[in-house]
Design a protein around this motif. Structure first.
Motif, PDB file in Angstrom:
ATOM      1  N   ASN A 190      -9.862  19.418  42.912  1.00 27.40           N
ATOM      2  CA  ASN A 190      -8.699  19.365  43.794  1.00 27.40           C
ATOM      3  C   ASN A 190      -7.401  19.733  43.079  1.00 27.40           C
ATOM      4  O   ASN A 190      -6.344  19.766  43.704  1.00 27.40           O
ATOM      5  N   ASN A 191      -7.496  20.007  41.786  1.00 30.91           N
ATOM      6  CA  ASN A 191      -6.304  20.385  41.033  1.00 30.91           C
ATOM      7  C   ASN A 191      -5.794  21.738  41.516  1.00 30.91           C
ATOM      8  O   ASN A 191      -6.583  22.653  41.786  1.00 30.91           O
ATOM      9  N   LYS A 192      -4.492  21.890  41.609  1.00 31.00           N
ATOM     10  CA  LYS A 192      -3.891  23.126  42.123  1.00 31.00           C
ATOM     11  C   LYS A 192      -4.240  24.336  41.255  1.00 31.00           C
ATOM     12  O   LYS A 192      -4.180  25.478  41.714  1.00 31.00           O
ATOM     13  N   ARG A 193      -4.586  24.109  39.999  1.00 30.92           N
ATOM     14  CA  ARG A 193      -4.934  25.213  39.103  1.00 30.92           C
ATOM     15  C   ARG A 193      -6.369  25.693  39.287  1.00 30.92           C
ATOM     16  O   ARG A 193      -6.733  26.769  38.813  1.00 30.92           O
ATOM     17  N   TYR A 194      -7.161  24.905  39.953  1.00 32.31           N
ATOM     18  CA  TYR A 194      -8.590  25.215  40.068  1.00 32.31           C
ATOM     19  C   TYR A 194      -8.812  26.371  41.034  1.00 32.31           C
ATOM     20  O   TYR A 194      -8.286  26.382  42.149  1.00 32.31           O
ATOM     21  N   THR A 195      -9.597  27.356  40.606  1.00 38.78           N
ATOM     22  CA  THR A 195      -9.855  28.535  41.441  1.00 38.78           C
ATOM     23  C   THR A 195     -11.285  28.594  41.962  1.00 38.78           C
ATOM     24  O   THR A 195     -11.622  29.482  42.729  1.00 38.78           O
ATOM     25  N   GLU A 198       1.437  32.532  40.644  1.00 45.01           N
ATOM     26  CA  GLU A 198       1.684  32.899  42.042  1.00 45.01           C
ATOM     27  C   GLU A 198       0.679  33.951  42.507  1.00 45.01           C
ATOM     28  O   GLU A 198       0.182  33.903  43.648  1.00 45.01           O
ATOM     29  N   GLU A 250      -2.522  32.180  43.188  1.00 49.85           N
ATOM     30  CA  GLU A 250      -2.416  31.426  44.440  1.00 49.85           C
ATOM     31  C   GLU A 250      -2.555  32.358  45.644  1.00 49.85           C
ATOM     32  O   GLU A 250      -3.179  31.996  46.659  1.00 49.85           O
ATOM     33  N   LYS A 299      -6.211  33.014  46.119  1.00 49.53           N
ATOM     34  CA  LYS A 299      -6.871  31.863  46.739  1.00 49.53           C
ATOM     35  C   LYS A 299      -6.604  31.828  48.238  1.00 49.53           C
ATOM     36  O   LYS A 299      -7.511  31.530  49.040  1.00 49.53           O
ATOM     37  N   ASN A 300      -5.384  32.146  48.632  1.00 43.69           N
ATOM     38  CA  ASN A 300      -5.037  32.133  50.058  1.00 43.69           C
ATOM     39  C   ASN A 300      -5.632  33.318  50.807  1.00 43.69           C
ATOM     40  O   ASN A 300      -6.020  33.205  51.974  1.00 43.69           O
ATOM     41  N   HIS A 360     -15.707  19.213  46.308  1.00 45.61           N
ATOM     42  CA  HIS A 360     -14.694  19.259  45.256  1.00 45.61           C
ATOM     43  C   HIS A 360     -14.957  18.123  44.261  1.00 45.61           C
ATOM     44  O   HIS A 360     -14.645  16.963  44.527  1.00 45.61           O
TER      45      HIS A 360
END
Length: 561
Positions: A251-256, A346, A349, A352-353, A399
């Protein structure tokens, strides 16, 4: 103190902190099982339905606890039935000690009843093995076996004991064992790393697009905290391998997401675009790297691994550092200044989006079941899997937050692994909920272990994603064999719910999405083994995918098709 050999085995197990063994008795190992009976208040013996189930249970116990798992079998076919489980542990670097008994010394080499050279058979698939022919060698061999299994890069060790040793008598003196042999390095040891660490810092500081790839070594070395700090310091995204799941918070924002054949587009494209790849505790499997000549072709590569043989084996590293991941990352974290790569983060990110994980929400699917399991039970649950489509969905859609939360067969890809492993995981973690996720093809392999679960009333949840085909093989046949479904259709008269009930478990069949949550909650409240069969469509696919031998840049999904 003078002890019978079989009792000496028990005392040695107690020295090592062993509380549970998994196995199956037979003629040559009867003395050891007789001692197990005498020591039953100190060591619990779990009788599995098949020796292979015992080896997988020991594996699951070890992966979920970090301790050495122990399995036992008699000579001949009992010992050979352990082989698949031993090979599975070897490929995934799991500390397991397998204890077998062989025919008496005068009968060795004479094709005696149930005689087999199990040490010779397992030599290529163990870290080491022992043949104990003298009582004075028994305790030292067992102690060495446990030490070898847990130190450095963990792995399985076999101890084969002739029957006359188990019935003989010898002198035994208890030893205090250090159960944590990977000691902090001395100043002299640290000095030898200085040059490599300084080079690593320079590569990191000049990088503008760093990427971290975390393998199973992160979990084996208990380096999750060091990895999180490292990722923050160098301001980089993080992908993992199948065996690395849970080493970095999903769930970490860095995780891809996962990297490789069924990795996310964000991970695969990110590694293809990065200028520095820091790979930690990974053997760079072919399923991860795709075409080796194009893998991370724009990047310098730093490879950190405890096994020197892995450096430059599958992927050339600009800098290889041989050592324990926890130690190396800890040192780097002290040496590094905080980096900033906002444009790069960025860009990741945006990937990912742009390429989220997605599936058909209109019907009951494997990914939906996986997401529902996470929604209902959260992150205190241990997830075990068999091997195939369901395994990939479990890796993609749950996750994982904890390093000992995901238990699967990665390197060998052993169908029939998960149910035995879930039994071992439950004994190692009695307060945790344990769920095994299987496809119908894998479930057929070792579903007899449901009898083990019911015999001991082990409250595990077995989820079967039933598409009546060998799903992953069928997927390959669809893409690469023009739809020639040779021997992959399993549409027969087998009723898994009736089989489960016949083996002493409770079972329900789910055919609609709105039935999944009810079944999961019923299973969670049931005090015993519970089977949930989920009927999914035969042509559901695992996406994204990279064709064998192709570059990670060539990742495709349903939209691309």
């Amino acid at each position: 103190m003078r002890l019978k050999g079989a009792d000496m085995v028990m005392e040695c197990l107690l020295e090592q902190g062993v509380d549970t063994v998994f196995g199956y008795p037979g003629g040559t190992i009867l003395e050891i099982y007789d001692s197990l009976y005498k020591y039953r208040d100190k060591i619990q013996s779990i009788l599995t339905s098949h020796e292979q189930g015992a080896s997988h249970a020991a594996d699951g116990y070890a992966k979920s606890t970090g301790k050495v798992g122990v399995c036992m079998a008699t000579s001949g076919p009992g010992a050979t039935n352990l082989v698949t489980g031993i090979a599975t542990a070897q490929m995934d670097s799991v500390p397991v000690v397998a204890i077998t008994a062989n025919v008496a010394l005068p009968l060795l080499g004479k094709d005696s009843f149930q005689e087999i050279d199990i040490a010779g058979i397992t030599m290529p698939i163990t870290k080491h093995n022992f043949i104990v022919k003298k009582i004075e060698d028994l305790a030292p061999s067992i102690r060495k076996a446990f030490k070898i299994a847990r130190e450095g890069r963990p792995g399985p060790v076999l101890v084969d004991i002739t029957k006359d040793v188990t019935v003989g008598y010898g002198e035994y003196e208890r030893e205090e064992i250090n159960l944590n042999p990977n000691k902090p390095l001395s100043l002299d040891d640290a000095e030898k790393y200085r040059e490599s660490l300084e080079k690593a810092v320079k590569l990191i500081e000049k990088s503008e697009r760093p990427f971290i790839f975390a393998g199973g070594g992160i979990k084996a070395s208990d380096a999750s905290d060091e990895l999180r700090i490292f990722a923050e310091l160098i301001d980089a995204p993080v992908a993992d391998s199948l065996m690395g799941k849970g080493g970095f918070d999903g769930n970490n924002k860095r995780y891809t997401g996962m990297l490789g054949m069924h990795g996310t587009k964000a991970s695969n494209l990110g590694v293809s675009r990065c200028d520095l790849l820091v790979a930690i505790g990974t053997r760079f499997s072919d399923r991860v790297i795709g075409n080796a000549s194009t893998f991370a072709s724009k990047a310098n590569i730093i490879h950190i691994d405890i096994d020197e043989a892995e450096i430059n084996k599958n992927v050339y590293a600009d800098l290889g550092i041989t050592g324990d991941a926890k130690y190396i990352l800890g040192k780097l974290n002290l040496m590094l200044k905080k980096q900033s790569h906002s444009d790069w983060m960025e860009e990741i990110e945006c990937l990912k989006n742009k390429y989220p994980m997605k599936y058909n929400k209109d019907v009951l699917t494997g990914p939906y079941v996986i997401e529902k399991i996470e929604e209902c039970f959260g992150h205190d649950t241990i997830i075990c899997t068999e091997v195939g489509q369901h395994q990939m969905w479990a890796a993609q859609y749950f996750h994982y937050k904890n390093p000992k939360q995901f238990i699967t067969s990665g390197g060998l890809g052993t169908m029939g692994y998960g149910l035995g492993a879930s039994i071992g995981a439950k004994y190692g973690n009695p307060k945790s909920r344990v769920i095994n996720i299987a496809g119908d093809g894998c479930f057929r392999m070792n579903m007899n272990e449901l009898a083990t679960a019911s015999r001991y009333n082990i409250p595990i949840i077995q989820v079967v994603l039933n598409n009546k085909v060998l799903g992953m093989v069928r997927q390959w046949q669809t893409f690469f064999y023009n739809g020639r479904y040779s021997d992959t259709v399993l549409d027969d008269q087998v009723d898994f719910c009736k089989v489960a009930e016949g083996l002493g478990c409770k079972a329900v069949r789910v055919t609609k999405k709105d039935e999944v949550e009810k079944a999961l909650l019923e299973a969670a409240s049931y005090n015993g083994p519970f089977v949930i069969e989920c009927m999914i469509q035969e042509d559901d696919k695992v996406f994204p995918m990279v064709a064998p031998g192709k570059s990670l840049d060539d990742t495709f999904d349903q939209d691309d098709i």
